[in-house]
Design an enzyme around this catalytic site. Structure first.
Site, PDB file in Angstrom:
ATOM      1  N   ASP A 218       0.847  -1.186   0.000  1.00  0.00           N
ATOM      2  CA  ASP A 218       0.000   0.000   0.000  1.00  0.00           C
ATOM      3  C   ASP A 218       0.887   1.242   0.000  1.00  0.00           C
ATOM      4  OD1 ASP A 218      -1.817   2.017   0.407  1.00  0.00           O
ATOM      5  OD2 ASP A 218      -2.872   1.027   2.049  1.00  0.00           O
ATOM      6  N   GLU A 244      -0.752  -0.862  -4.531  1.00  0.00           N
ATOM      7  CA  GLU A 244      -2.001  -0.181  -4.193  1.00  0.00           C
ATOM      8  C   GLU A 244      -1.813   1.326  -4.016  1.00  0.00           C
ATOM      9  OE1 GLU A 244      -4.994  -0.327  -0.357  1.00  0.00           O
ATOM     10  OE2 GLU A 244      -4.314  -2.213  -1.246  1.00  0.00           O
ATOM     11  N   GLU A 271      -9.796   3.481  -3.112  1.00  0.00           N
ATOM     12  CA  GLU A 271     -10.189   3.786  -1.733  1.00  0.00           C
ATOM     13  C   GLU A 271     -10.672   5.226  -1.576  1.00  0.00           C
ATOM     14  OE1 GLU A 271      -7.672   4.449   2.414  1.00  0.00           O
ATOM     15  OE2 GLU A 271      -6.971   3.010   0.937  1.00  0.00           O
ATOM     16  N   ASP A 294     -14.696   1.984  -0.773  1.00  0.00           N
ATOM     17  CA  ASP A 294     -15.028   1.812   0.641  1.00  0.00           C
ATOM     18  C   ASP A 294     -16.518   2.065   0.802  1.00  0.00           C
ATOM     19  OD1 ASP A 294     -15.477   2.337   3.458  1.00  0.00           O
ATOM     20  OD2 ASP A 294     -13.301   2.522   3.675  1.00  0.00           O
ATOM     21  N   HIS A 321     -12.054  -1.548   0.331  1.00  0.00           N
ATOM     22  CA  HIS A 321     -11.125  -1.038   1.330  1.00  0.00           C
ATOM     23  C   HIS A 321     -11.735  -1.197   2.717  1.00  0.00           C
ATOM     24  CE1 HIS A 321     -10.087   2.466   3.994  1.00  0.00           C
ATOM     25  NE2 HIS A 321      -8.890   1.929   3.811  1.00  0.00           N
ATOM     26  N   GLU A 341     -10.756  -7.459   3.174  1.00  0.00           N
ATOM     27  CA  GLU A 341      -9.604  -6.962   3.927  1.00  0.00           C
ATOM     28  C   GLU A 341      -9.911  -6.897   5.418  1.00  0.00           C
ATOM     29  OE1 GLU A 341      -6.621  -3.051   4.135  1.00  0.00           O
ATOM     30  OE2 GLU A 341      -8.525  -2.919   3.048  1.00  0.00           O
TER      31      GLU A 341
END
Length: 412
Positions: A218, A244, A271, A294, A321, A341
């Site tokens: 990330d 990411e 995200e 998200d 996310h 996740e």
């Protein structure tokens, strides 16, 4: 033929802030890896802010809650980001689209909230607030029908949810049965020797986790195109599963260049994008391989389902996310959502925990890297507030404003 019973309608919308627990005000954050480990981020170029996630206000708005009540007494509830701003906009603006509405009309209510707010925000905080309202609406509808949300949005598409863990210890994630481990990139391009230091850290992760275990990185919007190309080239031998949020969410043209430079690399982002309109170019341009909206930010469950359908037409996986209790319902219902996740919400980053701590009595958590439907197979989103949680009614907090300017109809 006898007349059918009238379906419950929305009679009240209430908002709350979460009162801080004085016993936990500071004791949990010191040493928490997510807040105090060095992580490359959009503010890394400024020395004053680069070392502490708290220092640049990423969580300044805190949470707020929405409760929607129907005429039969059923109540739906959701929590999300927005703090006092969320309470204010819900009470003073969005509430008008809910009172007297049929809670089954989720598309109509969402569209009115979206169109009715375009003059002051189609993304960011405004859409986060819409998301919380939408989630409370789905919780209400599930409780009225006596069904879990995932059964109302497509039903069960897999026997269980396969989880990966985000944290500083991918080797521990492997031991705990997770499918893979995602780690933060520690150094930004503005720091001396960061290319080599990033490579050394990622190499250490690969050695500890061992071969064959998926490791994701990330980058948290911290890189530029030139640096990203150098870093991905240098790390080719580490077999990273996906990279990411390499670039700013506004740099969609940059993702075109990265995809052209490395067509074999898996790219993930999304995200910090909002609504189906924000994802359209990413999807139709085939600029990424994993889309990461998200549900608590992008527009709620109603909008996330639209985004997922669009992505499915291009064979793009949806891996949302964050590990919210709302996400499990979405992932269970979508064939193109192969992973969920979970974040290692513990001071040492060695174990996962509920995203909202002890706010709810029980949030679905993975066992041996999987989450079974039995963990969330209750009406609505299937969660109960902890009796120890104290909620502060926003109406009381908004009283000074009402005394001066008045309030939109006092209808509940």
């Amino acid at each position: 033929m006898s007349a059918s019973k009238e379906h419950p309608r929305i009679t009240a919308v209430r908002t709350f802030l979460v009162a801080p627990d004085p016993k936990k005000s500071e004791e949990e954050k010191p040493g928490h890896w997510l807040y105090y480990q060095e992580i490359a981020n959009p503010m890394s170029k400024y020395p004053k802010y680069k070392d502490n996630r708290d220092s640049w206000g990423v969580d300044v708005l805190k949470h707020f809650c929405v409760e929607i009540e129907a005429s039969d007494g059923t109540r739906g509830f959701a929590i999300g980001h927005g703090g006092f701003v969320g309470c204010f906009l819900t009470e003073e603006h969005f509430k008008r689209f809910l009172i007297d509405a049929d809670p089954r009309d989720t598309n109509l209510i969402w569209d009115q909230m979206y169109r009715g707010s375009q003059h002051y925000g189609r993304r960011g905080i405004t859409m986060m607030i819409v998301s919380v309202i939408d989630l409370a609406l789905w919780d209400l509808l599930g409780k009225i029908r006596g069904e879990p949300v995932y059964k109302m949005i497509g039903g069960q598409t897999k026997d269980y949810l396969t989880a990966y863990c985000t944290g500083p210890n991918p080797d521990v994630a492997r031991e705990q049965g997770f499918w893979g481990g995602k780690v933060p990139l520690p150094y930004s391009p503005s720091e001396p020797d960061s290319l080599q230091k990033n490579y050394d850290v990622l190499t250490a992760h690969r050695k500890k986790a061992g071969p064959g275990f998926p490791i994701m990185v990330d980058c948290y919007m911290s890189l530029n195109i030139q640096y990203a190309i150098k870093l991905i080239s240098k790390c080719a031998d580490l077999h990273i599963e996906w990279w990411e949020e390499v670039l700013s969410p506004d740099d969609t043209g940059g993702y075109v260049r990265l995809k052209q430079a490395f067509p074999q690399v898996r790219w993930a982002t999304g995200e910090h994008e909002y609504t189906r309109y924000g994802y359209r170019h990413l999807i139709e341009g085939r600029l990424l391989d994993v889309l990461q909206p998200d549900v608590m930010w992008c527009g709620g469950l109603t909008e996330l389902m639209r985004i997922a359908v669009h992505a499915a037409a291009y064979d793009i996986d949806i891996v949302p996310h964050g590990n919210s209790h709302y996400t499990v319902h979405f992932c269970m219902s979508q064939p193109n959502s192969p992973l969920i996740e979970y974040v290692a919400y513990s001071p040492d980053g060695r174990s996962v925990g509920p995203v909202h701590g002890d706010f709810f009595l029980k949030e679905p958590l993975p066992t041996d890297g999987i989450v079974k439907p039995s963990e969330f197979d209750k009406p609505g989103f299937g969660l109960e507030l902890s009796p120890h949680v104290k909620l502060l009614p926003a109406r009381d907090l908004l009283k000074p404003y009402h005394d001066i300017f008045g309030a939109w109809g006092d209808r509940d």
